[in-house]
Write an enzyme that holds these catalytic residues in place. Structure first.
Site, mmCIF file in Angstrom:
data_model
loop_
_atom_site.group_PDB
_atom_site.id
_atom_site.type_symbol
_atom_site.label_atom_id
_atom_site.label_comp_id
_atom_site.label_asym_id
_atom_site.label_seq_id
_atom_site.Cartn_x
_atom_site.Cartn_y
_atom_site.Cartn_z
ATOM 1 N N LYS A 219 11.006 8.007 -8.819
ATOM 2 C CA LYS A 219 9.596 8.434 -8.803
ATOM 3 C C LYS A 219 9.196 8.824 -7.376
ATOM 4 C CE LYS A 219 8.786 8.064 -13.138
ATOM 5 N NZ LYS A 219 8.650 9.311 -13.938
ATOM 6 N N SER B 251 4.319 6.833 -10.669
ATOM 7 C CA SER B 251 4.076 5.438 -11.033
ATOM 8 C C SER B 251 3.598 4.630 -9.834
ATOM 9 C CB SER B 251 5.386 4.830 -11.558
ATOM 10 O OG SER B 251 5.303 3.420 -11.560
ATOM 11 N N TYR C 165 14.951 3.286 -10.756
ATOM 12 C CA TYR C 165 13.894 3.986 -11.525
ATOM 13 C C TYR C 165 12.724 4.293 -10.585
ATOM 14 C CZ TYR C 165 9.394 4.105 -13.810
ATOM 15 O OH TYR C 165 8.098 4.427 -14.143
HETATM 16 C C1 WQD Z 1 4.372 -6.459 -16.635
HETATM 17 C C2 WQD Z 1 4.198 -7.958 -16.371
HETATM 18 C C3 WQD Z 1 6.280 -9.091 -16.004
HETATM 19 C C4 WQD Z 1 7.885 -8.557 -20.022
HETATM 20 C C5 WQD Z 1 7.118 -1.339 -14.929
HETATM 21 C C6 WQD Z 1 7.398 -0.174 -14.028
HETATM 22 C C7 WQD Z 1 6.188 0.728 -13.985
HETATM 23 C C8 WQD Z 1 5.826 1.189 -15.367
HETATM 24 C C9 WQD Z 1 5.635 -0.028 -16.295
HETATM 25 C C10 WQD Z 1 7.381 2.295 -16.895
HETATM 26 C C11 WQD Z 1 5.114 -8.475 -15.261
HETATM 27 C C12 WQD Z 1 5.585 -9.593 -17.269
HETATM 28 C C13 WQD Z 1 7.053 -8.504 -18.907
HETATM 29 C C14 WQD Z 1 8.129 -9.801 -20.650
HETATM 30 C C15 WQD Z 1 6.701 -10.882 -19.038
HETATM 31 N N1 WQD Z 1 6.767 2.139 -15.773
HETATM 32 N N2 WQD Z 1 6.480 -9.647 -18.443
HETATM 33 N N3 WQD Z 1 7.518 -10.930 -20.131
HETATM 34 O O1 WQD Z 1 7.266 -4.365 -14.304
HETATM 35 O O2 WQD Z 1 4.713 -4.144 -14.054
HETATM 36 O O3 WQD Z 1 6.067 -2.095 -14.408
HETATM 37 O O4 WQD Z 1 6.803 -0.867 -16.241
HETATM 38 O O5 WQD Z 1 6.902 2.331 -18.000
HETATM 39 O O6 WQD Z 1 6.533 1.852 -13.188
HETATM 40 O O7 WQD Z 1 7.603 -0.665 -12.704
HETATM 41 O O8 WQD Z 1 5.787 -3.714 -16.270
HETATM 42 O O9 WQD Z 1 5.553 -4.496 -18.590
HETATM 43 O O10 WQD Z 1 7.775 -4.891 -17.398
HETATM 44 O O11 WQD Z 1 5.766 -6.212 -16.756
HETATM 45 O O12 WQD Z 1 6.186 -11.926 -18.578
HETATM 46 O O13 WQD Z 1 8.871 -9.924 -21.665
HETATM 47 O O14 WQD Z 1 4.562 -8.661 -17.548
HETATM 48 O O15 WQD Z 1 6.882 -10.167 -15.311
HETATM 49 O O16 WQD Z 1 4.427 -9.500 -14.558
HETATM 50 P P1 WQD Z 1 5.983 -3.691 -14.676
HETATM 51 P P2 WQD Z 1 6.283 -4.810 -17.336
#
Ligand code: WQD
Length: 337
Positions: free
Chosen positions: A154, A125, A150
């Site tokens: 990785k 990731s 998590y």
């Molecule tokens: C994306 C953006 C949130 C939810 C993580 C892991 C990565 C991968 C994907 C697992 C951010 C914003 C999110 C919400 C929001 N692995 N958001 N409201 O954190 O970039 O990555 O997940 O699958 O390894 O690190 O992904 O989708 O959680 O967030 O505003 O209800 O969307 O703040 O900016 P992230 P995410």
């Protein structure tokens, strides 16, 4: 016909990769412990390709079961998806994450050593880069200590694979995904998060479906073009295609080193609000969302430089964000039926 083991093959990216492998002419065998998916994904995959993959319900933490499998299955390549992946949950339950993600991997590698399996693709990731200092992020970008257990599993997984590859002369490719989104065009497989979704798109689609009251947009005070955080949203079907190309590279001995890393992203960053509006436009609907405070641990910006994977694997993401938003919504609507 080469035989590919897909661990976690009934999961989100795993199931899309099984479909792509079957279309590419591979024989696929799945190991999954069903901890974060549903057995009916086996029928769903079969309904797409009309080829039913062999399936073994095995927890990779059970070394004896893993060895029993390898005793009776000659495997040409392995794609290891099996892992827990909820960032928030990993902070609450670090030991569960280390045991599941790392012990599972080590048992698999032990079996590869003992039963002469030589090729493995590891599901890594972009979280291993943390908040990179410059964009876009290429494979030479220095790694940073991930915020979550998590993310650490990785990074540790990659380090374990480096030593495994050297000690036992095994071929390893680590694929560093950016943000996987979308679903299969047939709407027969897609992301099925258990409980409250951690990731943006499942939360978006569940809000649109009325399952969630409103989407919280975590922070609009970031130093970005509209104040919301930037990520690289890569379609799951493109990700699946990259895995087929990566395992083929190893089976055909085309790898240029025993251990290779490739960033899998579109090369374009999108803000949270741009994604929300893309979803609304693609599906002709209005989404109920509220700007909230930043989420702890979030980085500001991450998007890939995908030139290396294009050069070495001949892989280029084809799916536009709007299409991923359409398939994600079609999949969510199919779940209500
Ligand atoms: C994306 C953006 C949130 C939810 C993580 C892991 C990565 C991968 C994907 C697992 C951010 C914003 C999110 C919400 C929001 N692995 N958001 N409201 O954190 O970039 O990555 O997940 O699958 O390894 O690190 O992904 O989708 O959680 O967030 O505003 O209800 O969307 O703040 O900016 P992230 P995410």
């Amino acid at each position: 016909m080469s035989k590919i083991l897909v661990t976690g093959g009934l999961g989100y990216i795993g199931s899309h990769t099984v479909v792509a492998l079957q279309y590419a002419g591979y024989e696929v065998v799945i190991i999954d412990d069903l901890s974060n998916t549903d057995i009916d994904f086996l029928d769903r995959i079969t309904s797409i390709t009309n080829v039913r993959p062999a399936f073994f319900e095995i927890d990779l933490k059970n070394q004896e079961k893993v060895n029993e499998f390898f005793k009776t299955n000659k495997i040409d390549g392995i794609i290891n998806f099996a892992a827990h992946k909820a960032v928030g949950e990993s902070v609450e339950k670090p030991l569960m994450y280390y045991r599941n993600n790392l012990l599972g991997l080590i048992n698999l590698l032990d079996a590869m050593k003992d039963f002469d399996a030589d090729n493995i693709i590891f599901s890594s990731s972009c979280t291993v880069y943390g908040q990179a200092d410059k964009m876009p992020i290429d494979e030479q970008t220095p790694l940073k200590k991930p915020e979550s257990p998590y993310g650490k599993t990785k990074q540790m997984g990659e380090e374990i694979l480096e030593d495994f590859s050297t000690a036992f002369d095994k071929n390893v490719i680590c694929l560093r995904y950016f943000n996987p989104v979308g679903a299969h065009p047939t709407a027969k497989i897609g992301e099925l998060p258990k409980g409250i979704p951690n990731n943006l798109i499942p939360y978006v689609t569940q809000t649109a479906a009325g399952i969630r009251e409103e989407l919280s947009v975590w922070g609009d005070d970031y130093p970005t073009r509209d104040g919301t955080a930037i990520r690289d949203y890569i379609d799951v079907n493109d990700l699946a295609d990259a895995h087929v190309k990566a395992v083929t590279r190893l089976i055909e001995n085309k790898n240029k080193a025993k251990l290779e890393f490739f960033n899998l992203g579109t090369g374009t960053g999108s803000t949270v609000l741009e994604v929300v509006h893309a979803f609304e436009e693609a599906n002709d609907l209005k989404l109920n969302y509220q700007i909230k405070e930043r989420r702890a641990g979030d980085i500001i910006e991450a998007y890939a430089d995908n030139s290396l994977v294009e050069k070495e694997l001949g892989w280029k993401p084809e799916t536009k964000l709007a299409e991923s938003m359409r398939t994600a919504w079609e999949w969510q609507k199919s779940l209500k039926k």
